[in-house]
Every structure is written in C-alpha cells, then in structure tokens.
Design a protein around this motif. Structure first.
Motif, PDB file in Angstrom:
ATOM      1  N   GLY A 205       0.823  -1.211   0.000  1.00 46.24           N
ATOM      2  CA  GLY A 205       0.000   0.000   0.000  1.00 46.24           C
ATOM      3  C   GLY A 205       0.851   1.252   0.000  1.00 46.24           C
ATOM      4  O   GLY A 205       2.051   1.208  -0.288  1.00 46.24           O
ATOM      5  N   ASN A 206       0.226   2.363   0.339  1.00 47.50           N
ATOM      6  CA  ASN A 206       0.923   3.651   0.416  1.00 47.50           C
ATOM      7  C   ASN A 206       1.807   3.659   1.658  1.00 47.50           C
ATOM      8  O   ASN A 206       1.314   3.643   2.784  1.00 47.50           O
ATOM      9  N   ARG A 207       3.108   3.690   1.466  1.00 47.21           N
ATOM     10  CA  ARG A 207       4.053   3.634   2.584  1.00 47.21           C
ATOM     11  C   ARG A 207       4.830   4.939   2.754  1.00 47.21           C
ATOM     12  O   ARG A 207       5.940   4.951   3.284  1.00 47.21           O
ATOM     13  N   SER A 208       4.237   6.046   2.327  1.00 45.71           N
ATOM     14  CA  SER A 208       4.915   7.338   2.437  1.00 45.71           C
ATOM     15  C   SER A 208       5.164   7.719   3.897  1.00 45.71           C
ATOM     16  O   SER A 208       6.198   8.312   4.228  1.00 45.71           O
ATOM     17  N   GLN A 209       4.229   7.371   4.797  1.00 45.26           N
ATOM     18  CA  GLN A 209       4.433   7.678   6.214  1.00 45.26           C
ATOM     19  C   GLN A 209       5.586   6.859   6.787  1.00 45.26           C
ATOM     20  O   GLN A 209       6.374   7.373   7.599  1.00 45.26           O
ATOM     21  N   THR A 210       5.685   5.619   6.367  1.00 47.80           N
ATOM     22  CA  THR A 210       6.780   4.770   6.836  1.00 47.80           C
ATOM     23  C   THR A 210       8.124   5.322   6.387  1.00 47.80           C
ATOM     24  O   THR A 210       9.087   5.355   7.159  1.00 47.80           O
ATOM     25  N   VAL A 211       8.184   5.761   5.136  1.00 49.29           N
ATOM     26  CA  VAL A 211       9.427   6.322   4.613  1.00 49.29           C
ATOM     27  C   VAL A 211       9.828   7.559   5.417  1.00 49.29           C
ATOM     28  O   VAL A 211      10.985   7.708   5.836  1.00 49.29           O
ATOM     29  N   ALA A 212       8.872   8.448   5.661  1.00 45.85           N
ATOM     30  CA  ALA A 212       9.158   9.662   6.425  1.00 45.85           C
ATOM     31  C   ALA A 212       9.541   9.320   7.859  1.00 45.85           C
ATOM     32  O   ALA A 212      10.461   9.927   8.438  1.00 45.85           O
ATOM     33  N   ALA A 213       8.850   8.347   8.452  1.00 45.44           N
ATOM     34  CA  ALA A 213       9.146   7.963   9.835  1.00 45.44           C
ATOM     35  C   ALA A 213      10.540   7.362   9.958  1.00 45.44           C
ATOM     36  O   ALA A 213      11.245   7.615  10.942  1.00 45.44           O
ATOM     37  N   LEU A 214      10.950   6.574   8.974  1.00 46.85           N
ATOM     38  CA  LEU A 214      12.265   5.937   9.021  1.00 46.85           C
ATOM     39  C   LEU A 214      13.382   6.971   9.087  1.00 46.85           C
ATOM     40  O   LEU A 214      14.355   6.803   9.833  1.00 46.85           O
ATOM     41  N   ASP A 215      13.226   8.040   8.329  1.00 53.09           N
ATOM     42  CA  ASP A 215      14.239   9.101   8.303  1.00 53.09           C
ATOM     43  C   ASP A 215      14.340   9.811   9.650  1.00 53.09           C
ATOM     44  O   ASP A 215      15.394  10.344  10.005  1.00 53.09           O
ATOM     45  N   LEU A 216      13.259   9.833  10.407  1.00 51.23           N
ATOM     46  CA  LEU A 216      13.263  10.433  11.747  1.00 51.23           C
ATOM     47  C   LEU A 216      13.708   9.436  12.805  1.00 51.23           C
ATOM     48  O   LEU A 216      14.334   9.802  13.806  1.00 51.23           O
ATOM     49  N   LEU A 217      13.381   8.193  12.598  1.00 44.68           N
ATOM     50  CA  LEU A 217      13.579   7.168  13.618  1.00 44.68           C
ATOM     51  C   LEU A 217      15.036   6.774  13.805  1.00 44.68           C
ATOM     52  O   LEU A 217      15.508   6.644  14.949  1.00 44.68           O
ATOM     53  N   ILE A 218      15.755   6.581  12.711  1.00 38.87           N
ATOM     54  CA  ILE A 218      17.125   6.076  12.817  1.00 38.87           C
ATOM     55  C   ILE A 218      18.008   6.988  13.679  1.00 38.87           C
ATOM     56  O   ILE A 218      18.667   6.506  14.617  1.00 38.87           O
TER      57      ILE A 218
END
Length: 233
Positions: A205-218
């Motif tokens: 599905g749409n994983r744009s939130q996951t992509v944005a979250a990953l950049d903040l999370l690491i």
C-alpha cells in the motif's frame, strides 16, 4: 558629515568590542549576522552516548517499485542494513529491486509467495508457498516470516525442517494502518528494547508515512544509544 562621523564611531566601537571579547549592542545590527535558517546543520556527537543495545529493522510485503527504493535510500544515507521479508509474486514483478537490495548488503527473507495465513493451509500448501517464493528469489534464505504473524507449532516445525529460522517481530507500530508519521516514530521509541525486531512495511500500500518515519527514527534510536544491527538471514 554627521552621518559619516556616526558610522565611523560605530565601526570603532565594534572593533573594540571584538578585541575585548564582547558583542555589538542589541539595537545595532551586525553585518556578520547569519539568519538561523541559513546556518549549517548541527551535527550531533554520539561518541559519548551510552550503549543501550542492538535493535533490528525489518520490512515486509515488498518489493514495491515506489517505496522500496526510498526505504533503501534512507538506509544507505545512515549506513544501516535491514532484512526485507518479501513476497515471491512481487519479486517476480520487480526482480531488479530485490537484486539492488542485495547489492547494498540487505538481507532477503521468505514472506511466502502470496501472503496467505499459513495456519489455514495444508502442510503441502505451506511448503508450496515457501518453495514458490524461493524459486522467484533464486535461492533459499535463512529466515521465514509467516504473514500476519499467524503461526503455530506445525508451521514452526515445517520451517525448522527446511533448515530455516522462524522470525516474527517484537515491536509493531502498525505503520501499515497509516496512523501518522510521528505516531509511527513514537510507538517504536516507546517500545524498543535491546534485541528488538522492529516491523515496518515497504509494500502492501501507500508507505509514504513509513518512509518519512524511518528518516526520523534512525537518528533518534542512535541518540538513545541503540546500534542498528543486521539479523543473520
């Protein structure tokens, strides 16, 4: 003449303050002032951050032509490796994406051919799902993740008899439901511990939130003292 004299006095005062280690008065603008928005990014020194443990990033349901490359770009940005539990039917559509993941040191795990609940299938059908995925991948990966986390002793035995590891997760921010970028980040940070296996999604599905979250999370995980490791898959 008066204006020129006033400017000369300001220049002399500014020079004297610099020599004395002072600064210009608050109501006098300095020509050296740089707007905060134009300042260089601040690099955080993690040299003295106490080690909190090792955690592992995992991604399910890819490869996806839109989001998997974006996830890979962020992982490469931070020098992080992860395990991608992929569907065989998606690999058959986008084999070059899977090859690209492997070329950058990512691991691929078996997430079946078409994402069924394995506990509802016969043993022969479970084996078919696993074998079919591996025929698309071209080799047998070390790790298997049953879709939905649906498993039981029979499924675990099937996987073990194939010489593979049965891998679920310990932290699930439910990013697939698109709860919001910061919700994903905060759910992970609230539950992560030494040895945590973090579940995220690059497909389905749409994983744009996951992509944005990953950049903040690491960087936030690292700031808390966690090392991001790579599972043996």
């Amino acid at each position: 003449m008066r204006n020129r004299l006033f400017s000369l006095v300001l220049t002399l005062v500014a020079g004297l303050l610099v020599v004395l280690g002072g600064s210009m008065p608050a109501n006098v603008a300095s020509p050296q002032t740089v707007p905060p928005s134009a300042a260089s990014p601040v690099e955080v020194d993690l040299t003295h951050v106490a080690y909190a443990g090792t955690v592992y990033l995992t991604f399910d349901d890819g490869p996806n032509p839109t989001y998997t490359p974006k996830v890979l770009a962020i992982l490469r940005k931070y020098g992080v490796k992860a395990v991608f539990f992929e569907l065989g039917q998606n690999i058959s559509y986008y084999p070059s994406i899977t090859r690209n993941l492997r070329s950058y040191g990512m691991k691929i795990g078996n997430h079946t051919w078409s994402h069924p609940d394995l506990t509802t299938l016969s043993t022969s059908s479970v084996i078919w799902q696993l074998n079919k995925m591996e025929s698309a991948l071209g080799y047998r990966p070390r790790c298997v993740r049953p879709p939905y986390g649906a498993t039981n002793s029979r499924i675990q035995t099937i996987i073990a008899n194939r010489g593979q590891r049965h891998i679920l997760w310990t932290v699930d921010p439910r990013d697939w439901s698109r709860p919001g970028t910061w919700t994903i980040v905060n759910r992970v940070l609230a539950n992560v511990r030494d040895g945590s296996r973090i579940l995220l999604h690059d497909g389905g599905g749409n994983r744009s939130q996951t992509v944005a979250a990953l950049d903040l999370l690491i960087p936030r995980l690292r700031a808390r003292g966690y090392v991001l490791g790579l599972m043996a898959c």
